[in-house]
Design an enzyme around this catalytic site. Structure first.
Site, PDB file in Angstrom:
ATOM      1  N   HIS A   1       0.841  -1.203   0.000  1.00  0.00           N
ATOM      2  CA  HIS A   1       0.000   0.000   0.000  1.00  0.00           C
ATOM      3  C   HIS A   1       0.873   1.249   0.000  1.00  0.00           C
ATOM      4  O   HIS A   1       0.386   2.343   0.235  1.00  0.00           O
ATOM      5  CB  HIS A   1      -0.949  -0.006   1.211  1.00  0.00           C
ATOM      6  CG  HIS A   1      -2.029  -1.045   1.095  1.00  0.00           C
ATOM      7  ND1 HIS A   1      -1.818  -2.377   1.407  1.00  0.00           N
ATOM      8  CD2 HIS A   1      -3.314  -0.974   0.663  1.00  0.00           C
ATOM      9  CE1 HIS A   1      -2.930  -3.063   1.187  1.00  0.00           C
ATOM     10  NE2 HIS A   1      -3.849  -2.234   0.738  1.00  0.00           N
ATOM     11  N   ASN A   2       2.168   1.058  -0.232  1.00  0.00           N
ATOM     12  CA  ASN A   2       3.104   2.184  -0.252  1.00  0.00           C
ATOM     13  C   ASN A   2       3.339   2.607  -1.708  1.00  0.00           C
ATOM     14  O   ASN A   2       3.984   1.884  -2.471  1.00  0.00           O
ATOM     15  CB  ASN A   2       4.421   1.746   0.403  1.00  0.00           C
ATOM     16  CG  ASN A   2       5.444   2.853   0.456  1.00  0.00           C
ATOM     17  OD1 ASN A   2       5.421   3.770  -0.353  1.00  0.00           O
ATOM     18  ND2 ASN A   2       6.349   2.758   1.399  1.00  0.00           N
TER      19      ASN A   2
ATOM     20  N   LYS B   1       6.858   2.346  -3.284  1.00  0.00           N
ATOM     21  CA  LYS B   1       7.458   1.054  -3.647  1.00  0.00           C
ATOM     22  C   LYS B   1       7.013   0.564  -5.018  1.00  0.00           C
ATOM     23  O   LYS B   1       7.745  -0.183  -5.669  1.00  0.00           O
ATOM     24  CB  LYS B   1       7.051  -0.018  -2.627  1.00  0.00           C
ATOM     25  CG  LYS B   1       7.696   0.095  -1.267  1.00  0.00           C
ATOM     26  CD  LYS B   1       7.200  -1.065  -0.393  1.00  0.00           C
ATOM     27  CE  LYS B   1       7.696  -0.977   1.023  1.00  0.00           C
ATOM     28  NZ  LYS B   1       7.082  -2.030   1.870  1.00  0.00           N
TER      29      LYS B   1
ATOM     30  N   ASP C   1       8.938  -6.241   2.731  1.00  0.00           N
ATOM     31  CA  ASP C   1       8.983  -5.588   4.036  1.00  0.00           C
ATOM     32  C   ASP C   1      10.395  -5.059   4.201  1.00  0.00           C
ATOM     33  O   ASP C   1      11.367  -5.790   4.015  1.00  0.00           O
ATOM     34  CB  ASP C   1       8.628  -6.533   5.182  1.00  0.00           C
ATOM     35  CG  ASP C   1       8.282  -5.712   6.422  1.00  0.00           C
ATOM     36  OD1 ASP C   1       7.251  -5.024   6.408  1.00  0.00           O
ATOM     37  OD2 ASP C   1       9.064  -5.720   7.395  1.00  0.00           O
ATOM     38  N   SER C   2      10.492  -3.793   4.498  1.00  0.00           N
ATOM     39  CA  SER C   2      11.792  -3.159   4.426  1.00  0.00           C
ATOM     40  C   SER C   2      11.936  -2.115   5.516  1.00  0.00           C
ATOM     41  O   SER C   2      10.977  -1.793   6.217  1.00  0.00           O
ATOM     42  CB  SER C   2      11.974  -2.525   3.043  1.00  0.00           C
ATOM     43  OG  SER C   2      10.824  -1.786   2.681  1.00  0.00           O
TER      44      SER C   2
ATOM     45  N   LYS D   1      19.521   4.110  -8.166  1.00  0.00           N
ATOM     46  CA  LYS D   1      19.103   3.459  -6.906  1.00  0.00           C
ATOM     47  C   LYS D   1      18.740   1.998  -7.173  1.00  0.00           C
ATOM     48  O   LYS D   1      19.144   1.098  -6.427  1.00  0.00           O
ATOM     49  CB  LYS D   1      17.918   4.211  -6.277  1.00  0.00           C
ATOM     50  CG  LYS D   1      17.447   3.559  -4.981  1.00  0.00           C
ATOM     51  CD  LYS D   1      16.232   4.223  -4.354  1.00  0.00           C
ATOM     52  CE  LYS D   1      15.747   3.396  -3.166  1.00  0.00           C
ATOM     53  NZ  LYS D   1      14.435   3.797  -2.647  1.00  0.00           N
TER      54      LYS D   1
ATOM     55  N   HIS E   1      18.860  -2.221  -1.568  1.00  0.00           N
ATOM     56  CA  HIS E   1      18.463  -3.411  -0.808  1.00  0.00           C
ATOM     57  C   HIS E   1      17.386  -4.189  -1.557  1.00  0.00           C
ATOM     58  O   HIS E   1      17.413  -5.407  -1.665  1.00  0.00           O
ATOM     59  CB  HIS E   1      17.965  -2.979   0.578  1.00  0.00           C
ATOM     60  CG  HIS E   1      16.977  -1.843   0.558  1.00  0.00           C
ATOM     61  ND1 HIS E   1      17.184  -0.694  -0.182  1.00  0.00           N
ATOM     62  CD2 HIS E   1      15.767  -1.679   1.140  1.00  0.00           C
ATOM     63  CE1 HIS E   1      16.153   0.122  -0.020  1.00  0.00           C
ATOM     64  NE2 HIS E   1      15.271  -0.464   0.768  1.00  0.00           N
TER      65      HIS E   1
HETATM   66  P1  ITT Z   1       3.520  -1.826   2.701  1.00  0.00           P
HETATM   67  O1  ITT Z   1       3.661  -2.606   3.971  1.00  0.00           O
HETATM   68  O2  ITT Z   1       2.105  -1.633   2.285  1.00  0.00           O
HETATM   69  O3  ITT Z   1       4.383  -2.341   1.583  1.00  0.00           O
HETATM   70  P2  ITT Z   1       4.889   0.206   4.230  1.00  0.00           P
HETATM   71  O4  ITT Z   1       5.379   1.585   3.915  1.00  0.00           O
HETATM   72  O5  ITT Z   1       4.100   0.009   5.487  1.00  0.00           O
HETATM   73  O6  ITT Z   1       4.055  -0.324   2.970  1.00  0.00           O
HETATM   74  P3  ITT Z   1       7.021  -1.386   5.330  1.00  0.00           P
HETATM   75  O7  ITT Z   1       6.231  -1.871   6.478  1.00  0.00           O
HETATM   76  O8  ITT Z   1       7.911  -2.365   4.615  1.00  0.00           O
HETATM   77  O9  ITT Z   1       6.106  -0.766   4.198  1.00  0.00           O
HETATM   78  O10 ITT Z   1       7.862  -0.130   5.812  1.00  0.00           O
HETATM   79  C1  ITT Z   1       9.034   0.166   5.213  1.00  0.00           C
HETATM   80  C2  ITT Z   1       9.420   1.604   5.507  1.00  0.00           C
HETATM   81  O11 ITT Z   1      10.846   1.672   5.477  1.00  0.00           O
HETATM   82  C3  ITT Z   1       8.916   2.489   4.408  1.00  0.00           C
HETATM   83  O12 ITT Z   1       7.696   3.109   4.733  1.00  0.00           O
HETATM   84  C4  ITT Z   1      10.049   3.487   4.247  1.00  0.00           C
HETATM   85  O13 ITT Z   1       9.902   4.536   5.100  1.00  0.00           O
HETATM   86  C5  ITT Z   1      11.277   2.719   4.683  1.00  0.00           C
HETATM   87  N1  ITT Z   1      11.943   2.253   3.479  1.00  0.00           N
HETATM   88  C6  ITT Z   1      11.932   1.011   2.960  1.00  0.00           C
HETATM   89  N2  ITT Z   1      12.580   0.968   1.786  1.00  0.00           N
HETATM   90  C7  ITT Z   1      13.011   2.227   1.574  1.00  0.00           C
HETATM   91  C8  ITT Z   1      13.715   2.827   0.524  1.00  0.00           C
HETATM   92  O14 ITT Z   1      14.078   2.155  -0.553  1.00  0.00           O
HETATM   93  N3  ITT Z   1      13.986   4.108   0.633  1.00  0.00           N
HETATM   94  C9  ITT Z   1      13.594   4.840   1.695  1.00  0.00           C
HETATM   95  N4  ITT Z   1      12.898   4.360   2.709  1.00  0.00           N
HETATM   96  C10 ITT Z   1      12.610   3.050   2.655  1.00  0.00           C
END
Ligand code: ITT
EC number: 3.6.1.66
Length: 200
Positions: free
Chosen positions: A16-17, A20, A75-76, A181, A186
């Site tokens: 939902h991001n 991404k 998940d990141s 990027k 990652h």
């Molecule tokens: P979904 O679970 O719906 O995919 P989310 O934003 O909640 O969306 P996460 O729980 O994986 O996703 O949270 C990961 C957060 O970490 C994300 O909101 C970013 O703030 C940060 N993050 C992850 N990858 C990143 C990237 O490539 N660049 C910058 N910030 C990143």
């Protein structure tokens, strides 16, 4: 059945991001027909696990079982050495309900100032999971190391990108071309593992 994703498969991007989605689409390189969890109206699951891998599997499983299609979840998060790995799996939650990443980056800066440490090293992790509806799942993890800079720089990317300079580079992820990027992130590293495991 060998676990493979054939070209042209309809695949749910279980995120939902909106930051991404273009990265996932670019990394998948047009191989699949992507629909997002948002487009399908799927609810966002609560991330109850304590690891990136656990939460990626949870999100992929949730979207696959609800949609009846194979689903890919990421998940990141950002882990800061001097903060014992925080915010880590709480990276999204540090931005609060309004997803205010200027505030989240400020919080990282303030927490770092509170530690007497001058260690600014950090890393991003991405766990990618693919789950089949009511079937098996595969999960991989990728990581990129770097250094934090304050104030942040650049308006590209999303989340914590403006404060992260990957090792061996001068620009932050927020300043780089998206393709740059995508060549080292990652998420790209996790995708390389996923491709080796699952793609024809
Ligand atoms: P979904 O679970 O719906 O995919 P989310 O934003 O909640 O969306 P996460 O729980 O994986 O996703 O949270 C990961 C957060 O970490 C994300 O909101 C970013 O703030 C940060 N993050 C992850 N990858 C990143 C990237 O490539 N660049 C910058 N910030 C990143």
């Amino acid at each position: 059945m060998a676990l493979k994703l054939a070209m042209g498969t309809k695949l749910v991007a279980a995120t939902h991001n909106p930051g991404k989605v273009p990265e996932i689409a670019a990394l998948l390189d047009g191989r699949f027909e992507i629909v997002t969890a948002g487009q399908l109206g799927l609810p966002e699951p609560e991330e109850t696990e304590s690891t990136f891998v656990g939460n990626a599997l949870l999100k992929a499983r949730h979207a696959a079982d609800l949609s009846g299609l194979p689903a890919l979840a990421d998940d990141s998060g950002l882990s800061v050495t001097a903060l014992d790995g925080a915010p880590g799996i709480f990276s999204a939650r540090w931005a609060g309900p309004t997803k205010d990443f200027a505030m989240a980056m400020k919080k990282v800066e303030e927490r770092l100032e509170e530690t007497a440490s001058d260690d600014r090293s950090a890393w991003f992790t991405s766990a990618l999971a693919v789950a089949w509806p009511n079937g098996p799942a595969v999960v991989v993890e990728g990581r990129v190391d770097g250094t934090l800079v304050f104030p942040g720089r650049g308006t590209r990317g999303f989340g914590y990108d403006p404060i992260f300079v990957p090792e061996g580079h001068a620009l932050t992820f927020g300043e780089m071309e998206p393709a740059a990027k995508d060549a080292m992130s990652h998420r790209a590293r996790a995708f390389a593992k996923l491709k080796a495991a699952l793609f024809d």
